[in-house]
Design an enzyme around this catalytic site. Structure first.
Site, PDB file in Angstrom:
ATOM      1  N   ARG A  31       0.034   8.554  -4.999  1.00 28.82           N
ATOM      2  CA  ARG A  31       0.612   7.938  -3.804  1.00 28.82           C
ATOM      3  C   ARG A  31       1.742   7.005  -4.243  1.00 28.82           C
ATOM      4  NH1 ARG A  31      -0.959   2.835  -1.053  1.00 28.82           N
ATOM      5  NH2 ARG A  31       0.106   2.894   0.945  1.00 28.82           N
ATOM      6  N   HIS A  54       7.047   0.728   2.231  1.00 33.12           N
ATOM      7  CA  HIS A  54       6.167  -0.226   1.551  1.00 33.12           C
ATOM      8  C   HIS A  54       6.981  -1.504   1.347  1.00 33.12           C
ATOM      9  CE1 HIS A  54       2.352  -0.417  -1.084  1.00 33.12           C
ATOM     10  NE2 HIS A  54       2.865  -1.627  -1.112  1.00 33.12           N
ATOM     11  N   ASN A 112       2.971   1.221   5.008  1.00 32.11           N
ATOM     12  CA  ASN A 112       1.911   0.585   4.249  1.00 32.11           C
ATOM     13  C   ASN A 112       1.687  -0.823   4.777  1.00 32.11           C
ATOM     14  OD1 ASN A 112       0.105   0.354   1.791  1.00 32.11           O
ATOM     15  ND2 ASN A 112       1.375  -1.482   1.622  1.00 32.11           N
ATOM     16  N   GLU A 113       0.476  -1.111   5.217  1.00 35.90           N
ATOM     17  CA  GLU A 113       0.041  -2.471   5.554  1.00 35.90           C
ATOM     18  C   GLU A 113       1.032  -3.220   6.453  1.00 35.90           C
ATOM     19  OE1 GLU A 113      -0.969  -4.642   2.019  1.00 35.90           O
ATOM     20  OE2 GLU A 113      -2.440  -3.174   1.357  1.00 35.90           O
ATOM     21  N   ASN A 133      -6.818   0.402   3.061  1.00 34.84           N
ATOM     22  CA  ASN A 133      -6.693  -0.437   1.869  1.00 34.84           C
ATOM     23  C   ASN A 133      -7.729  -1.537   1.959  1.00 34.84           C
ATOM     24  OD1 ASN A 133      -4.498   1.141   1.334  1.00 34.84           O
ATOM     25  ND2 ASN A 133      -2.990  -0.515   1.325  1.00 34.84           N
ATOM     26  N   TYR A 167      -9.674  -4.734  -0.295  1.00 34.87           N
ATOM     27  CA  TYR A 167      -9.782  -5.557  -1.507  1.00 34.87           C
ATOM     28  C   TYR A 167     -10.941  -6.558  -1.447  1.00 34.87           C
ATOM     29  CZ  TYR A 167      -5.412  -3.542  -3.058  1.00 34.87           C
ATOM     30  OH  TYR A 167      -4.458  -2.641  -3.464  1.00 34.87           O
ATOM     31  N   GLU A 200      -5.816   2.407  -1.129  1.00 39.07           N
ATOM     32  CA  GLU A 200      -5.731   1.373  -2.172  1.00 39.07           C
ATOM     33  C   GLU A 200      -7.064   0.666  -2.303  1.00 39.07           C
ATOM     34  OE1 GLU A 200      -2.651  -1.639  -1.872  1.00 39.07           O
ATOM     35  OE2 GLU A 200      -1.181  -0.139  -1.251  1.00 39.07           O
ATOM     36  N   TRP A 210      -5.640   1.304  -6.841  1.00 39.11           N
ATOM     37  CA  TRP A 210      -4.476   0.436  -6.978  1.00 39.11           C
ATOM     38  C   TRP A 210      -4.656  -0.339  -8.263  1.00 39.11           C
ATOM     39  CZ3 TRP A 210       0.121   0.371  -4.681  1.00 39.11           C
ATOM     40  CH2 TRP A 210       1.002  -0.642  -5.110  1.00 39.11           C
ATOM     41  N   GLU A 265       3.728  -7.881  -8.611  1.00 39.30           N
ATOM     42  CA  GLU A 265       2.771  -8.191  -7.546  1.00 39.30           C
ATOM     43  C   GLU A 265       3.400  -9.179  -6.560  1.00 39.30           C
ATOM     44  OE1 GLU A 265       0.203  -6.880  -6.282  1.00 39.30           O
ATOM     45  OE2 GLU A 265      -0.404  -8.541  -4.998  1.00 39.30           O
ATOM     46  N   TRP A 266       4.505  -8.784  -5.965  1.00 38.38           N
ATOM     47  CA  TRP A 266       5.151  -9.516  -4.880  1.00 38.38           C
ATOM     48  C   TRP A 266       5.322 -11.002  -5.223  1.00 38.38           C
ATOM     49  CZ3 TRP A 266       7.351  -5.695  -2.563  1.00 38.38           C
ATOM     50  CH2 TRP A 266       6.681  -4.482  -2.456  1.00 38.38           C
TER      51      TRP A 266
HETATM   52  O1  IFM Z   1       0.207  -4.873  -4.693  1.00 43.51           O
HETATM   53  C1  IFM Z   1      -0.270  -4.809  -3.400  1.00 43.51           C
HETATM   54  C2  IFM Z   1       0.248  -3.573  -2.698  1.00 43.51           C
HETATM   55  O2  IFM Z   1       1.626  -3.531  -2.698  1.00 43.51           O
HETATM   56  C3  IFM Z   1      -0.225  -3.565  -1.258  1.00 43.51           C
HETATM   57  N1  IFM Z   1      -1.638  -3.765  -1.162  1.00 43.51           N
HETATM   58  C4  IFM Z   1      -2.239  -4.830  -1.924  1.00 43.51           C
HETATM   59  C5  IFM Z   1      -1.781  -4.760  -3.369  1.00 43.51           C
HETATM   60  C6  IFM Z   1      -2.419  -5.908  -4.182  1.00 43.51           C
HETATM   61  O3  IFM Z   1      -2.068  -7.133  -3.626  1.00 43.51           O
END
Ligand code: IFM
Length: 466
Positions: free
Chosen positions: A87, A131, A175-176, A303, A305, A371, A418, A425-426
């Site tokens: 992906r 994204h 995405n998100e 997704n 976490y 993810e 992921w 990481e943003w």
């Molecule tokens: O790195 C991010 C991804 O771009 C989007 N979902 C969460 C991941 C981890 O924070």
């Protein structure tokens, strides 16, 4: 591969239905680098990351994992791991440097080469159109707060499907959208860095409208496997008090239901509509929008976490700004137990519950985990190995949680870890490592971590079972 030290029990317990898709995920700005190459235009993440103070240590995606040049090696790595799917996302500003109008053929050619490499290696491409890297030129005209951006997104989708529709089967629009709308326009901790509830609710609706309009264009082009990826955080009240329950309801509303329900049921949740209107930030819905947003899908990308516990009360001043409209009156509790380096708790049980809940909320819609993963402080040791027992444990327990959800009837069809590689990481920059594969950012050397080897073993056993 060594599967001693108690992993074997977990590994042996993992069984998935025939045809279950196993992959890994990445996103364009997080891995590609090459931000000035082949006519790519600037995105809001170039602007944001180059603004002092926005990203830890001043990190940017300028070079990232240099995947733009190393994609062939990276695909070979995927083959070594035994992935059946990959992906990735397309960078809108590579394809339309000004966001609309002029198409940059060299940008499309890169994705064509990447897809051909994947297909040649027997790896199924799963393409995400957005994204988070909105072309800066569109941001200059209001970005997602401007309704017109939804139409521009649909045009972009049409360009990409025209170029790649003959070779990519699986398409995802967004995405998100929760993150790009609320973290980007309410908390302001992601690009474009705005802190304004009105902008946030406009971004929410226009992203979802963009999804619906793009879905229509993808269908017209004959796409037969179409989805959207949403991020879910189960929200629990700290106590049974009406105030705490209401706090959890409000955050669950904006985090989870505000994105899920319009997509699968064609309506925003009534309580969320009321909350946002009461906060002076109504959703800017026009006639016909919800019908477009509820375009039929073939799968829902999930997704996951962590989960959260919340209570009513004044948000502490030392916490980062809230991502939720009206969230100043809710306290998000620190997780109990061990946390990842992101500070996130670890709750595989909540993952099973989430997948079962989604199975009920969207009956008949297949679910794909697009993810799931964890960040840890990984280092290459003297033997050249990366020992990441915590990620191995996280991975196996979350895979087991998916297996349990399937046994109990959740229609889960795939799992993407992921991430394939450590990456940008943003706002946390390169300090957070999520990869199954370690990246040395000085040399760009890739090293498969123990978790990557364990994942490969899960996939091998799955294949051997036929
Ligand atoms: O790195 C991010 C991804 O771009 C989007 N979902 C969460 C991941 C981890 O924070």
């Amino acid at each position: 591969m060594t599967t001693s030290d108690g992993r074997e029990d977990l590994l042996a317990g993992l069984t998935f239905p025939p045809g279950f898709v196993f992959g890994a995920a990445t996103a364009a700005y997080q891995i590609e680098g090459a931000v000035h190459e082949d006519g790519r235009g600037p995105s809001i993440w170039d602007t944001f990351s180059h603004t002092p103070g926005r990203v830890e240590r001043g990190d940017t995606g300028d070079v990232a994992c240099d995947h733009y040049h190393r994609y062939r090696d990276d695909v070979a790595l995927m083959g070594d791991l035994g992935l059946s799917a990959y992906r990735f996302s397309v960078a809108w500003p590579r394809v339309l440097p000004e966001g609309a109008g002029r198409v940059e053929q060299r940008g499309l050619d890169f994705y064509r080469r990447l897809v051909d490499e994947l297909l040649g290696a027997g790896i199924d491409p799963w393409l995400t159109l957005y994204h988070w890297d909105l072309p800066q030129a569109l941001q200059d005209r209001g970005g997602w707060t401007d309704r017109d951006t939804a139409a521009r997104f649909a045009d972009y989708a049409a360009v990409v499907v025209d170029a790649l529709g003959d070779r990519v089967r699986h398409w995802s629009t967004l995405n998100e959208p929760m993150v790009s709308s609320l973290l980007g326009h309410m908390a302001g901790v992601h690009a474009p860095g705005v802190q304004d509830p009105v902008a946030a609710s406009r971004a929410v609706h226009h992203l979802l409208l963009g999804h619906g309009l793009a879905a229509g264009r993808l269908r017209e082009a004959g796409v037969g496997s179409l989805g959207i990826t949403l991020n879910f955080t189960p929200m629990h009240p700290a106590t049974d008090s009406p105030a705490d329950r209401d706090a959890a309801r409000r955050l669950d509303g904006q985090q989870n239901r505000m994105f899920l329900e319009p997509v699968v049921s064609g309506a925003y949740p009534a309580d969320v509509v009321e909350d946002l209107a009461a906060a002076g930030a109504p959703l800017p819905v026009q006639d016909g929008d919800l019908q477009a947003i509820a375009a039929p899908l073939d799968w829902l990308g999930v997704n996951y976490y962590f989960e959260e516990t919340v209570r009513a009360g004044e948000r502490p001043a030392d916490k980062p700004p809230t991502s939720f409209i009206g969230g100043e009156q809710v306290v998000e509790l620190d997780p109990e137990g061990p946390t990842t380096t992101m500070g996130w708790g670890i709750s595989p049980g909540a993952f099973t519950d989430l997948l079962l809940w989604l199975g009920e909320k969207a009956p008949g819609l297949p679910l794909v985990v697009t993810e799931n993963g964890s960040a840890w402080d990984d280092e290459v040791d003297a033997e050249g190995a990366v020992r990441d027992p915590q990620r191995v444990d996280f991975l196996l327990r979350h895979l087991a949680a998916v297996g349990t959800a399937i046994e109990r009837g959740a229609p889960v069809r795939g799992y993407f870890a992921w991430s394939l590689l450590d990456n940008f990481e943003w706002a946390r920059g390169y300090g957070q490592r999520f990869g199954l594969v370690h990246v040395d950012y000085d040399t760009q050397r890739r090293t498969v971590k123990d978790s990557g080897r364990v994942y490969a073993e899960v996939l091998r056993r799955h294949r051997d079972r036929g």
